[in-house]
Motif scaffolding. Structure first.
Motif, PDB file in Angstrom:
ATOM      1  N   UNK A  82       0.848  -1.091   0.138  1.00 35.90           N
ATOM      2  CA  UNK A  82      -0.086  -0.157   0.032  1.00 35.90           C
ATOM      3  C   UNK A  82       0.945   1.164   0.415  1.00 35.90           C
ATOM      4  N   UNK A  83       1.039   1.913  -1.227  1.00 32.76           N
ATOM      5  CA  UNK A  83       1.897   3.001  -1.249  1.00 32.76           C
ATOM      6  C   UNK A  83       0.988   4.785  -0.315  1.00 32.76           C
ATOM      7  N   UNK A  84       1.394   4.585   0.376  1.00 28.80           N
ATOM      8  CA  UNK A  84       0.636   6.098   0.758  1.00 28.80           C
ATOM      9  C   UNK A  84       1.309   7.304   0.065  1.00 28.80           C
ATOM     10  N   UNK A  85       0.712   7.429  -1.276  1.00 27.81           N
ATOM     11  CA  UNK A  85       1.555   8.650  -2.130  1.00 27.81           C
ATOM     12  C   UNK A  85       1.094  10.197  -1.499  1.00 27.81           C
ATOM     13  N   UNK A  86       2.812  10.969  -0.578  1.00 24.56           N
ATOM     14  CA  UNK A  86       2.248  12.037  -0.509  1.00 24.56           C
ATOM     15  C   UNK A  86       2.859  12.935  -1.069  1.00 24.56           C
ATOM     16  N   UNK A  87       3.307  12.627  -2.514  1.00 25.96           N
ATOM     17  CA  UNK A  87       3.221  13.481  -3.111  1.00 25.96           C
ATOM     18  C   UNK A  87       2.012  13.370  -4.601  1.00 25.96           C
ATOM     19  N   UNK A  88       1.992  13.839  -5.415  1.00 26.94           N
ATOM     20  CA  UNK A  88       0.450  14.061  -6.610  1.00 26.94           C
ATOM     21  C   UNK A  88       0.809  13.327  -7.538  1.00 26.94           C
ATOM     22  N   UNK A  89       1.556  11.580  -8.129  1.00 26.70           N
ATOM     23  CA  UNK A  89       2.396  11.415  -9.220  1.00 26.70           C
ATOM     24  C   UNK A  89       1.279  11.600 -10.327  1.00 26.70           C
ATOM     25  N   UNK A  90      -0.087  11.635 -10.362  1.00 24.46           N
ATOM     26  CA  UNK A  90      -0.649  12.074 -11.639  1.00 24.46           C
ATOM     27  C   UNK A  90      -0.770  13.662 -12.240  1.00 24.46           C
ATOM     28  N   UNK A  91      -0.553  14.191 -10.901  1.00 19.71           N
ATOM     29  CA  UNK A  91      -0.419  15.571 -11.751  1.00 19.71           C
ATOM     30  C   UNK A  91       0.764  16.086 -12.310  1.00 19.71           C
ATOM     31  N   UNK A  92       1.178  16.419 -13.630  1.00 16.51           N
ATOM     32  CA  UNK A  92       2.012  17.184 -14.519  1.00 16.51           C
ATOM     33  C   UNK A  92       2.474  17.746 -14.058  1.00 16.51           C
ATOM     34  N   UNK A  93       4.028  17.738 -14.509  1.00 13.84           N
ATOM     35  CA  UNK A  93       4.846  18.212 -14.758  1.00 13.84           C
ATOM     36  C   UNK A  93       5.479  18.218 -13.570  1.00 13.84           C
ATOM     37  N   UNK A  94       5.932  19.838 -12.587  1.00 13.98           N
ATOM     38  CA  UNK A  94       6.332  19.989 -11.443  1.00 13.98           C
ATOM     39  C   UNK A  94       5.069  20.027 -10.048  1.00 13.98           C
ATOM     40  N   UNK A  95       3.841  20.206 -10.827  1.00 14.32           N
ATOM     41  CA  UNK A  95       3.155  19.624  -9.724  1.00 14.32           C
ATOM     42  C   UNK A  95       2.466  18.412  -8.900  1.00 14.32           C
ATOM     43  N   UNK A  96       3.619  17.359  -9.579  1.00 10.20           N
ATOM     44  CA  UNK A  96       3.062  16.904  -8.271  1.00 10.20           C
ATOM     45  C   UNK A  96       4.392  16.652  -7.532  1.00 10.20           C
ATOM     46  N   UNK A  97       5.637  17.281  -7.247  1.00  9.21           N
ATOM     47  CA  UNK A  97       6.550  18.083  -6.725  1.00  9.21           C
ATOM     48  C   UNK A  97       6.139  18.599  -5.738  1.00  9.21           C
ATOM     49  N   UNK A  98       4.751  19.575  -6.434  1.00  9.63           N
ATOM     50  CA  UNK A  98       4.433  20.633  -4.724  1.00  9.63           C
ATOM     51  C   UNK A  98       4.105  19.918  -3.639  1.00  9.63           C
ATOM     52  N   UNK A  99       3.586  18.386  -3.838  1.00  9.19           N
ATOM     53  CA  UNK A  99       3.284  17.971  -2.839  1.00  9.19           C
ATOM     54  C   UNK A  99       3.974  17.711  -1.531  1.00  9.19           C
ATOM     55  N   UNK A 100       5.258  17.501  -2.038  1.00  5.50           N
ATOM     56  CA  UNK A 100       5.946  16.770  -1.344  1.00  5.50           C
ATOM     57  C   UNK A 100       6.309  17.031   0.487  1.00  5.50           C
ATOM     58  N   UNK A 101       6.579  16.531   1.342  1.00  2.03           N
ATOM     59  CA  UNK A 101       6.416  16.951   2.924  1.00  2.03           C
ATOM     60  C   UNK A 101       7.423  16.949   3.245  1.00  2.03           C
ATOM     61  N   UNK A 102       8.206  18.718   3.547  1.00  5.56           N
ATOM     62  CA  UNK A 102       9.504  18.269   4.287  1.00  5.56           C
ATOM     63  C   UNK A 102       9.023  18.506   5.918  1.00  5.56           C
ATOM     64  N   UNK A 103       9.743  17.395   5.798  1.00  6.22           N
ATOM     65  CA  UNK A 103       9.847  16.979   7.642  1.00  6.22           C
ATOM     66  C   UNK A 103      10.091  17.867   8.595  1.00  6.22           C
TER      67      UNK A 103
END
Lengths: 326, 68
Positions: free
Chosen positions: A111-132
């Motif tokens: 069960x991958x709990x994706x914190x980023x949003x891999x379906x979003x295009x280009x850099x948007x997927x990475x805009x949801x990384x969680x910097x702890x």
């Protein structure tokens, strides 16, 4: 795309039935995803058992990712968490169900709990990384179930689990991060459905909350929604309107929503009972539902049939966006 | 002593040990495209832990059951 490392941070071995398992997430890195790997053995004695729909995912009754002790970034049952990853990645993660025949069989679920949003295009997927680095605490709480969440024993028979193990792995991004956006995914509605007609759900919050979409999961056949079987006969249409009366969906047939989900995410097939009302069909965030100036958003479901023990579950996908100058 | 069906992956790792043929399970494995083979054996030759077969200790290689 920066380098992403993967490492195992915990193994939960032989957890006691129906107890929460707490895993602190190490702080300091930028998280892309958390992956749970569930393995174990189901033993069926005396008479054959019925393996539950999407088994063994039901064993992961609830998965909460809590930030700062109280903010739930994810609060999903294992089945929904698995399907979110399935839809966003376009292919189903590993899942091997056990056998219901008398004897022993192994099961496995990733069960991958994706914190980023891999379906979003280009850099948007990475805009949801969680910097702890911006958190004082992050904790994964996994509420595990029992053997009856994997299979239902036959008359006079029994089911039991052994060798259960849950590996918790993290994907961390090397040398990248910042104060980024977040996508909150929470099981907000678990409603029992007892009759046909229109079912008005409690309104979802307005006043500035944004909605990327709503995942809907309809099940029947078990008094526990977690153990139900996906059922496409329960919901016949979906309506979504705001407090000013605008209808974003107006009596849209369930099969149309399912077909849209299938082609939006490029899926080979869609499991029964699931549909995603998705506003960001172009995989950008330009077309999400903004509720600034609205009191609330309300979903109404036309119930076509209500087999015994029918349930509807709704999971709003709420982006908390951080703009460049915020 | 009873006859059991051992469902295993081509590499020998065991997926299930069932008393009698599990046709539903075979159907599931085929539908999910999980490669498997079936081997028949007597249950008393297989290691157990409590009521459960110790699946991780059983391998089927070259048509023979190996217990590790």
């Amino acid at each position: 795309m920066p380098l992403v490392t993967r490492r195992k941070i915990a193994t939960i071995s032989a957890p006691a039935d129906n107890t929460p398992q707490r895993v602190p997430i190490p702080l300091g890195a930028t998280l892309q995803a958390i992956i749970l790997r569930l393995t174990g053995t189901l033993t069926v004695a005396t008479t054959a058992a019925t393996v539950l729909d999407e088994s063994p995912l039901g064993y992961l009754k609830q998965i909460d990712l809590l930030l700062g002790g109280s903010f739930p970034l994810r609060s999903l049952d294992g089945r929904a968490a698995y399907r979110r990853a399935h839809f966003q990645q376009g292919t189903a993660p590993r899942l091997t169900a056990p056998s219901g025949a008398v004897g022993s069989s192994s099961f496995l679920a990733e069960v991958p709990i994706n914190i980023y949003q891999p379906d979003l295009l280009s850099a948007l997927a990475r805009a949801f990384w969680l910097d702890t680095r911006f958190l004082n605490r992050a904790e994964l709480v996994i509420n595990v179930g029992a053997a009856q969440d994997v299979a239902t024993p036959g008359g006079g028979g029994s089911v039991s689990l052994s060798n259960v193990s849950i590996d918790v792995l993290v994907q961390e991004v090397v040398d990248a991060g910042g104060l980024l956006s977040r996508m909150q995914e929470v099981r907000a509605v678990v409603r029992s459905v007892s009759s046909t007609g229109v079912l008005d759900l409690d309104p979802f919050a307005g006043a500035g909350v944004a909605y990327r979409g709503f995942l809907i999961h309809a099940v029947s056949g078990n008094a526990d929604a977690n153990r139900g079987t996906g059922d496409d006969t329960i919901i016949s249409t979906v309506t979504l309107r705001d407090s000013r009366g605008r209808r974003y969906l107006d009596e849209v047939p369930w099969e149309v929503i399912r077909a849209e989900t299938k082609y939006t995410y490029g899926l080979e097939s869609l499991p029964s009972g699931y549909g995603l009302v998705d506003f960001a069909k172009a995989h950008t965030l330009e077309d999400i539902l903004q509720t600034r100036g609205l009191q609330n958003v309300q979903m109404s479901l036309r119930i076509g049939s209500a087999p015994s023990n029918s349930w509807v579950q709704v999971y709003p996908l709420v982006p908390i966006l951080r703009t460049a100058n915020a | 002593m009873a006859l059991v069906y051992i469902y295993h992956r081509p590499d020998g790792a065991v997926l299930a040990v069932t008393y009698g043929r599990a046709e539903d399970y075979e159907e599931y494995l085929r539908a999910e495209r999980i490669p498997f083979k079936v081997h028949k054996a007597q249950d008393d030759a297989l290691p157990k832990r409590g009521d459960a077969f110790a699946l991780e200790r059983i391998f089927v290689r070259g048509g023979k059951v190996e217990v590790v």
